[in-house]
Design a protein around this motif. Structure first.
Motif, PDB file in Angstrom:
ATOM      1  N   ILE A 160      -9.116   2.259  -4.902  1.00 41.32           N
ATOM      2  CA  ILE A 160      -9.448   2.515  -3.515  1.00 41.32           C
ATOM      3  C   ILE A 160      -9.864   4.096  -3.457  1.00 41.32           C
ATOM      4  CG2 ILE A 160      -8.160   2.917  -1.388  1.00 41.32           C
ATOM      5  CD1 ILE A 160      -6.287   0.547  -2.566  1.00 41.32           C
ATOM      6  N   ILE A 161      -9.109   4.899  -4.092  1.00 40.25           N
ATOM      7  CA  ILE A 161      -9.682   6.549  -4.097  1.00 40.25           C
ATOM      8  C   ILE A 161     -11.088   6.476  -4.464  1.00 40.25           C
ATOM      9  CG2 ILE A 161      -9.034   8.621  -5.199  1.00 40.25           C
ATOM     10  CD1 ILE A 161      -6.996   7.579  -3.066  1.00 40.25           C
ATOM     11  N   SER A 218     -15.768   3.025   2.605  1.00 41.26           N
ATOM     12  CA  SER A 218     -14.453   2.655   3.386  1.00 41.26           C
ATOM     13  C   SER A 218     -14.100   1.420   2.527  1.00 41.26           C
ATOM     14  CB  SER A 218     -14.737   2.268   4.817  1.00 41.26           C
ATOM     15  OG  SER A 218     -15.840   1.118   4.973  1.00 41.26           O
ATOM     16  N   CYS A 219     -13.004   1.082   2.622  1.00 38.45           N
ATOM     17  CA  CYS A 219     -12.184  -0.106   1.949  1.00 38.45           C
ATOM     18  C   CYS A 219     -11.497  -1.028   2.754  1.00 38.45           C
ATOM     19  CB  CYS A 219     -11.066   0.468   1.020  1.00 38.45           C
ATOM     20  SG  CYS A 219     -11.490   1.751  -0.294  1.00 38.45           S
ATOM     21  N   GLU A 244     -12.059   5.286   5.801  1.00 43.38           N
ATOM     22  CA  GLU A 244     -11.109   4.510   6.397  1.00 43.38           C
ATOM     23  C   GLU A 244     -10.455   3.396   5.394  1.00 43.38           C
ATOM     24  OE1 GLU A 244     -11.288   6.155  11.008  1.00 43.38           O
ATOM     25  OE2 GLU A 244     -12.169   3.950  10.679  1.00 43.38           O
ATOM     26  N   VAL A 245      -9.339   2.850   5.711  1.00 41.07           N
ATOM     27  CA  VAL A 245      -8.908   1.480   4.960  1.00 41.07           C
ATOM     28  C   VAL A 245      -8.476   0.744   5.956  1.00 41.07           C
ATOM     29  CG1 VAL A 245      -7.320   0.846   3.060  1.00 41.07           C
ATOM     30  CG2 VAL A 245      -8.224   2.926   3.019  1.00 41.07           C
ATOM     31  N   LEU A 246      -8.752  -0.576   5.685  1.00 41.68           N
ATOM     32  CA  LEU A 246      -8.253  -1.692   6.548  1.00 41.68           C
ATOM     33  C   LEU A 246      -7.564  -2.708   5.635  1.00 41.68           C
ATOM     34  CD1 LEU A 246      -8.510  -3.245   9.724  1.00 41.68           C
ATOM     35  CD2 LEU A 246     -10.292  -4.425   8.221  1.00 41.68           C
ATOM     36  N   LEU A 247      -6.518  -3.219   6.176  1.00 37.99           N
ATOM     37  CA  LEU A 247      -5.819  -4.164   5.496  1.00 37.99           C
ATOM     38  C   LEU A 247      -5.948  -5.532   5.891  1.00 37.99           C
ATOM     39  CD1 LEU A 247      -3.918  -5.138   3.066  1.00 37.99           C
ATOM     40  CD2 LEU A 247      -2.014  -4.166   4.230  1.00 37.99           C
ATOM     41  N   LEU A 248      -6.320  -6.760   5.320  1.00 37.29           N
ATOM     42  CA  LEU A 248      -6.421  -8.091   5.968  1.00 37.29           C
ATOM     43  C   LEU A 248      -5.125  -8.563   5.876  1.00 37.29           C
ATOM     44  CD1 LEU A 248      -9.963  -9.092   4.946  1.00 37.29           C
ATOM     45  CD2 LEU A 248      -9.460  -7.929   7.125  1.00 37.29           C
TER      46      LEU A 248
END
Ligand code: AMP
Length: 395
Positions: free
Chosen positions: A43-44, A52-53, A108-112
């Motif tokens: 991720i980093i 973005s992730c 930015e990071v989005l978790l589904l």
């Protein structure tokens, strides 16, 4: 082997299949964050590149949508570990998810939400995989724990990214380290197989016999071998219908020049309890009403000697009921011997649920070369199977 290090993620959205199937406590908080920590470096890497992730995972075995299996429960822990405030999408596909991703900015990071809220995930449904594939520019598989499953997000999805797909750093290092045991190993190679039942380990034993010089057998499964050879095992754990199989493994090992080391003594108990009366007895002379729950000190010495003379070690499964303090000595002694060998340059790989738990419990994680994060996936790799999640990236 293509990994995230072969891509520049600047202005790109990485759709990463992670294994966030973490244990939760009664308050639905993360009880062990090992798996989240394991995904951190991938991720980093994406974020540092300027991308973005989008993180997707399953959690538990939900039957449809069940709040207690919502990945929302772990979002704050993920934020804390990555150091970025993680956004959350309440569905893993559809308009809402697509909208959230359109608004996602670099860094930015989005978790589904839990992939398994849709039964199509486990079914490996193509349409579902296609929907998921709309959510990123580059597909990254970093979920070693589910790499042996041909699910929509772990394998089927990969074909929608013909060029833009790769392994995450965790999955890549799992593959690399297992290869160190299977293909690039330094001799002598020793496998230590313990645990409760021989039936669950037969395939792995048979397939690694070609690759090893020594096989240490411990734990409950050893008693099936001892009984098959005519020993008295009292009421120790045994699988009577696997005695033939045990004898054929011993024969096969002999043909392949693999030296088998079975326990010679056991700590026996008059009941399956930490408070039982105990004594040490020869492994093949256990009286009726007594059961072997750990290996004895003579066995510890023999196992230690084999381990210290090995250059490559694979450890799967405890040699005693290590969860009970009075029967943990054999597993601790084994772990310490592996740590000592590792310090002298031996490569040691520990994998499979209970041996990983033992290594953690006895503070040996830093003292072995590699601790695999995937139980079933690692065993299947050792059995010589091609894992769908690994294969899909290569195609
Ligand atoms: P496995 O999941 O097959 O690797 O088995 C791990 C379990 O085997 C652990 O929970 C141990 O307590 C158990 N085990 C190890 N040695 C023995 C034994 N001698 N008798 C019964 N259970 C054992």
């Amino acid at each position: 082997m293509k990994t995230v290090n072969d891509f520049n993620f600047e202005n790109k959205k990485a759709l990463i299949r992670v294994d966030f199937n973490v244990p939760l406590n009664d308050n639905l908080e993360v009880a062990d964050s090992t798996r989240i920590l394991a995904a951190k470096s991938t991720i980093i890497k994406v974020l540092e590149d300027g991308g973005s992730c989008v993180l997707m995972s399953h959690l538990g075995r939900p039957n449809g949508v069940e709040e207690k299996f919502s990945l929302k429960n772990i979002a704050s822990k993920v934020s804390e570990i990555i150091g970025v405030q993680v956004q959350f999408s309440e569905n893993c596909i559809g308009e809402k998810a697509e909208q959230a991703i359109a608004e996602l900015e670099n860094g930015e990071v989005l978790l589904l939400e839990n992939l398994r809220f849709h039964k199509e995930e486990k079914a490996g449904d193509d349409e579902f995989a296609k929907e998921l594939s709309k959510l990123g520019d580059i597909y990254v598989n970093d979920a070693f724990g589910t790499a042996h499953r041909a699910h929509a997000s772990t394998a089927i999805i990969a074909k929608y990214f013909p060029k833009n797909k790769c392994y995450g750093l965790l999955l890549a290092s799992e593959i690399e380290n297992i290869h160190k045991v299977l293909t690039d190993s330094k001799k002598p190679v020793t496998a230590i197989i313990g645990g409760a039942k021989v039936s669950s380990k037969i395939t792995i034993i048979e397939s690694i016999l070609d690759k090893i010089d020594h096989l240490i057998i411990g734990g409950g499964m050893a008693f099936t071998f001892i009984k098959a050879q005519g020993g008295s095992i009292g009421s120790s754990l045994v699988e009577d219908d696997k005695q033939e199989m045990a004898l054929s493994i011993l024969k096969l090992a002999k043909e392949k020049n693999v030296k088998i080391h079975l326990p010679v003594d056991a700590i026996i108990a008059d009941q399956f309890s930490n408070d039982a009366h105990t004594k040490t007895e020869a492994i093949n002379a256990i009286p009726e009403g007594w059961m072997g729950l750990d290996v004895g000190s003579k066995t510890n010495t023999i196992f230690r000697e084999v381990i210290l003379n090995s250059k490559t070690i694979l450890w799967n499964g405890p040699v005693g009921v290590f969860e009970m303090e009075n029967f943990a000595t054999g597993t601790i002694s084994l772990g310490n011997a592996i740590a000592e060998a590792t310090e002298k340059g031996t490569f040691s790989l520990v994998g499979g649920g209970d041996s990983v738990a033992a290594v953690k419990q006895f503070n040996l994680t830093e003292k072995v070369s590699y601790v695999s994060t995937g139980g079933g996936a690692m065993l299947e790799m050792l059995e010589g199977k091609t894992l769908p999640g690994i294969q899909a990236i290569l195609e």
